[in-house]
Write a protein that holds these residues in place. Structure first.
Motif, short mmCIF file in Angstrom:
data_model
loop_
_atom_site.label_atom_id
_atom_site.label_comp_id
_atom_site.label_asym_id
_atom_site.label_seq_id
_atom_site.Cartn_x
_atom_site.Cartn_y
_atom_site.Cartn_z
N VAL A 20 -24.52 64.41 160.43
CA VAL A 20 -23.93 65.37 159.49
C VAL A 20 -22.85 66.14 160.24
O VAL A 20 -23.09 66.68 161.32
CB VAL A 20 -24.97 66.36 158.94
N LYS A 21 -21.66 66.16 159.67
CA LYS A 21 -20.54 66.90 160.26
C LYS A 21 -20.18 68.06 159.34
O LYS A 21 -19.98 67.88 158.14
CB LYS A 21 -19.33 65.99 160.45
N VAL A 22 -20.10 69.25 159.91
CA VAL A 22 -19.78 70.46 159.15
C VAL A 22 -18.45 70.99 159.64
O VAL A 22 -18.30 71.31 160.83
CB VAL A 22 -20.87 71.53 159.30
N ILE A 23 -17.46 71.06 158.75
CA ILE A 23 -16.15 71.62 159.07
C ILE A 23 -16.02 72.93 158.31
O ILE A 23 -16.06 72.95 157.08
CB ILE A 23 -15.01 70.66 158.69
N GLU A 24 -15.88 74.03 159.05
CA GLU A 24 -15.85 75.35 158.43
C GLU A 24 -14.42 75.76 158.11
O GLU A 24 -13.50 75.51 158.89
CB GLU A 24 -16.49 76.37 159.37
N GLY A 25 -14.24 76.37 156.94
CA GLY A 25 -12.93 76.85 156.56
C GLY A 25 -12.19 75.93 155.62
O GLY A 25 -12.72 74.90 155.18
N PRO A 26 -10.93 76.24 155.31
CA PRO A 26 -10.16 75.50 154.29
C PRO A 26 -9.35 74.35 154.88
O PRO A 26 -8.23 74.09 154.46
CB PRO A 26 -9.23 76.60 153.75
N TYR A 27 -9.93 73.65 155.87
CA TYR A 27 -9.14 72.68 156.64
C TYR A 27 -9.43 71.24 156.23
O TYR A 27 -9.58 70.35 157.06
CB TYR A 27 -9.40 72.89 158.13
N ASP A 28 -9.49 71.01 154.94
CA ASP A 28 -9.70 69.67 154.39
C ASP A 28 -8.78 69.50 153.19
O ASP A 28 -8.88 70.26 152.22
CB ASP A 28 -11.16 69.48 153.97
N VAL A 29 -7.89 68.52 153.25
CA VAL A 29 -6.99 68.27 152.13
C VAL A 29 -7.29 66.95 151.43
O VAL A 29 -6.69 66.65 150.40
CB VAL A 29 -5.51 68.29 152.58
N GLU A 30 -8.21 66.18 151.97
CA GLU A 30 -8.48 64.86 151.39
C GLU A 30 -9.42 64.91 150.20
O GLU A 30 -9.49 63.95 149.43
CB GLU A 30 -9.04 63.93 152.46
N ASN A 31 -10.16 66.03 150.04
CA ASN A 31 -11.18 66.09 149.01
C ASN A 31 -10.98 67.30 148.09
O ASN A 31 -10.59 68.38 148.52
CB ASN A 31 -12.56 66.18 149.67
N PHE A 32 -11.26 67.08 146.81
CA PHE A 32 -11.08 68.09 145.77
C PHE A 32 -12.09 69.22 145.94
O PHE A 32 -13.29 68.99 146.04
CB PHE A 32 -11.25 67.42 144.41
#
Length: 649
Positions: free
Chosen positions: A115-127
């Motif tokens: 499981v990978k957890v990325i915190e914050g608004p740093y994902d543009v690939e997913n809605f």
């Protein structure tokens, strides 16, 4: 020794982050801003509950305790649609408006690789990634024949059996995994089960269980996954996940889940090195569905003269497809993509008489489609010791209800972020990011019981931190500050408010010597409303939390002593029906030994001192039962022992 190796891998990741000349480069954001829980299926074997496993391993994640299983998570003060949860890159939305079936409940730990957890608004690939992304990766099939069988037993009548087999050829690989588990009502530190807690807390008779020998849940799952290698540079992946849960008890809410059935289908095509304009092309499609009736049939529904029990039968589904192409341009990795999805949510409620006759139904949620179309891009570039990643995404979303009395909504948003790492030396890196993201309201927030005129929520956030290794000691502090505009908040009805959430977390490890190591983490956050209101505290902002784990490894044996400590919850939103909670600290012990090349034994004891505590507050976004005008808290499990025997080949 394993912990010292882990520290060397941390250093390697710092160096690897600057190598942007090949497609295998790790994302800049993922290198510095992610927390990864590995070997989930092997390590997190107490039960199948993913939420509990994440709470134990990541200090910034807190559990939302609702039952023995199917629990939810809060990530840095955010949950529900404010964080994005993907299962093998597929979305799944629970059908229950009362969060009985969050996305984390539709995959079990025995099927999870990491499981990978990325915190914050740093994902543009997913809605819809507003404040965080949780990426769950299930096991992958292998060429060689491998398999394992797990038999697990624990306190409160818990039993589980699971089996996995995988194998194939150079061209085709297949994995099949299945499990079944059941559990009785757990007891809190006072020795009270669900019914006894209800009685002691003064829950009205009509909301109490009709008998005390009810099982708490029964759950069965199936995961199948196949990989077909067309050639060295092209492959097709297919997977199917089935989840079947029956009679899941939720003692401090008015209803229980009759069943909770979900299906997830995925198919993906990958092509590498097609030409100079395409180093890697990905085409992915997924479809998921949830069928979730909840009712009062296990309660004393006749106590107030009712002639039958009520059912709210909810259903949700979503399909989505994504096309993503990555290419190298002037030593820069450039990714562009198209993303689209359609989510449907609907429900009906009805009464069933004591004679078993179903009365006519009415809509509890009119069928609503949320259609999203988006284009995104991501650019990764290194400038000596500095690694930068820039991402942008444009979304256009339609929300349409079948009920003409409801107002259809349209939303458009442009989101972007930039994240950088400065690799000072092989043991030190500094990182910072700033970004803007958004998420649209869901059908419940817009239409259930009202016709709310809601704006989409916008998150403007900055993150700052560093990662330092000194000999055998590693430390990673991180600060964040999030400004939430038009934050969707339940004040009794759903409204847009302005708010902010800010905080700090520190994590790391210390390899004391070849045998002893210490994992540590601490997280603190605060949430405030930027409104002219009396109670400025934001709901569901957990208090200070610390995770400590002392490990001892000798030969094939590993001993772990773990402490999870949480401060008093004294900053809460009383206007949103929250209440003060006492702080607590629990101690967990675990022993694992590879008895033979084919057999492994795990023994565990959680909450060693049988502490009575409640981890979850009573924010009115969930409908809780009330006693004396106050919402009823659910105590967490008391002392819990378990044993797991694994046979692998």
């Amino acid at each position: 020794m394993n912990r010292i190796i882990s520290l060397s891998l941390v250093t390697t990741a710092v160096l690897f982050a600057s190598e942007t000349n090949t497609l295998e480069t790790i994302s800049v954001v993922e290198t510095a801003n992610s927390k990864i829980v590995k070997d989930v299926s092997s390590e997190q074997i107490k039960s199948a509950d993913l939420a509990e496993a994440l709470m134990k391993n990541i200090p910034s994640i807190s559990i939302v305790r609702r039952s023995g299983i199917a629990n939810d998570i809060i990530l840095r003060g955010q949950k529900k649609d404010n964080i994005n949860i993907l299962l093998d890159d597929a979305k799944i939305y629970g059908a229950c408006p009362n969060r009985m079936d969050p996305a984390t409940s539709h995959v079990l730990t025995n099927n999870i690789e990491s499981v990978k957890v990325i915190e914050g608004p740093y994902d543009v690939e997913n809605f819809g990634t507003l404040s965080g992304l949780v990426q769950v990766k299930t096991k992958e099939p292998t060429k060689d024949l491998h398999g394992e069988i797990n038999l697990n037993a624990g306190s409160y009548g818990y039993t589980k059996a699971s089996a996995t087999v995988s194998g194939g050829t150079d061209r085709f690989k297949l994995l099949v995994s299945t499990s079944t588990e059941t559990g009785d009502q757990y007891e809190d530190g006072n020795g009270d089960n669900f019914l006894q807690q209800q009685i002691k807390k003064g829950v009205p008779l009509v909301n109490q269980y009709s008998r005390d020998d009810l099982d708490a849940f029964e759950k069965k799952t199936l995961l199948t996954k196949g990989v077909f290698n067309i050639n060295d540079d092209q492959e097709i992946k297919l997977s199917y996940t089935a989840n079947r849960s029956d009679n899941v008890l939720y003692p401090n809410t008015p209803m229980d889940a009759d069943y909770d059935d979900s299906n997830i289908y995925t198919i993906g095509y990958t092509a590498r090195n097609l030409a100079s304009f395409s180093k890697e092309l990905n085409i992915d499609y997924y479809y998921s569905e949830v069928d979730h009736p909840m009712s009062t049939k296990l309660r004393n529904y006749t106590a107030m003269g009712a002639t039958g029990y009520m059912t709210n039968h909810m259903k949700s589904s979503i399909w989505g497809t994504k096309i993503k192409n990555s290419m190298e341009v002037a030593n820069t990795l450039v990714t562009v993509g198209l993303d689209t999805s359609v989510r449907n949510w609907k429900g009906e409620k009805y009464m069933t008489s004591v004679m078993g006759m179903q009365m006519p139904s009415t809509a509890s949620l009119d069928s609503t489609d949320t259609t999203n179309k988006a284009i995104f891009t991501k650019v990764e570039k290194s400038f000596g010791k500095l690694d930068l990643e820039f991402g942008a995404r444009y979304d256009y979303t339609d929300i349409d209800s079948i009920n003409i009395a409801k107002t259809d909504k349209k939303y458009a948003s442009l989101n972007a972020n930039i994240f950088g790492i400065y690799n000072a030396d092989e043991n030190t890196k500094y990182f910072a990011g700033i970004g803007k993201s958004a998420r649209v309201p869901d059908a419940r927030e817009l239409y259930m019981g009202a016709n709310n005129d809601l704006e989409d929520t916008k998150n403007y956030e900055a993150d700052l931190g560093f990662d330092k290794t000194i000999g055998n000691f590693n430390i990673k502090p991180k600060l964040f500050y999030s400004v939430l505009k038009d934050y969707i908040y339940n004040t009794g009805t759903f409204e847009n408010i302005d708010a902010k959430i800010y905080g700090l977390d520190i994590s790391g490890l210390y390899a004391i010597n070849d045998n002893f190591s210490l994992d540590y983490g601490i997280a603190y956050q605060r949430g405030k409303k930027d409104e002219d209101v009396t109670d400025k505290d934001l709901a569901e902002i957990p208090p200070l939390k610390a995770n400590l784990a002392l490990n001892y490894e000798q030969d094939k044996a590993k001993y772990t002593a773990e402490v999870i400590a949480v401060d008093r919850w004294d900053s809460y939103d009383a206007s949103a029906k929250e209440q003060e909670l006492s702080g607590y600290a629990i101690v967990n012990l675990k022993y694992t030994n590879q008895l033979h090349k084919n057999f492994a034994l795990t023994l565990g004891l959680d909450n060693v001192f049988d502490k009575t505590y409640a981890s979850t507050n009573t924010y009115q976004d969930i409908t809780y039962v009330a006693a004396g005008g106050e919402r009823v808290l659910l105590n967490d499990p008391g002392r819990y022992g378990y044993v797991n025997l694994k046979y692998s080949f």
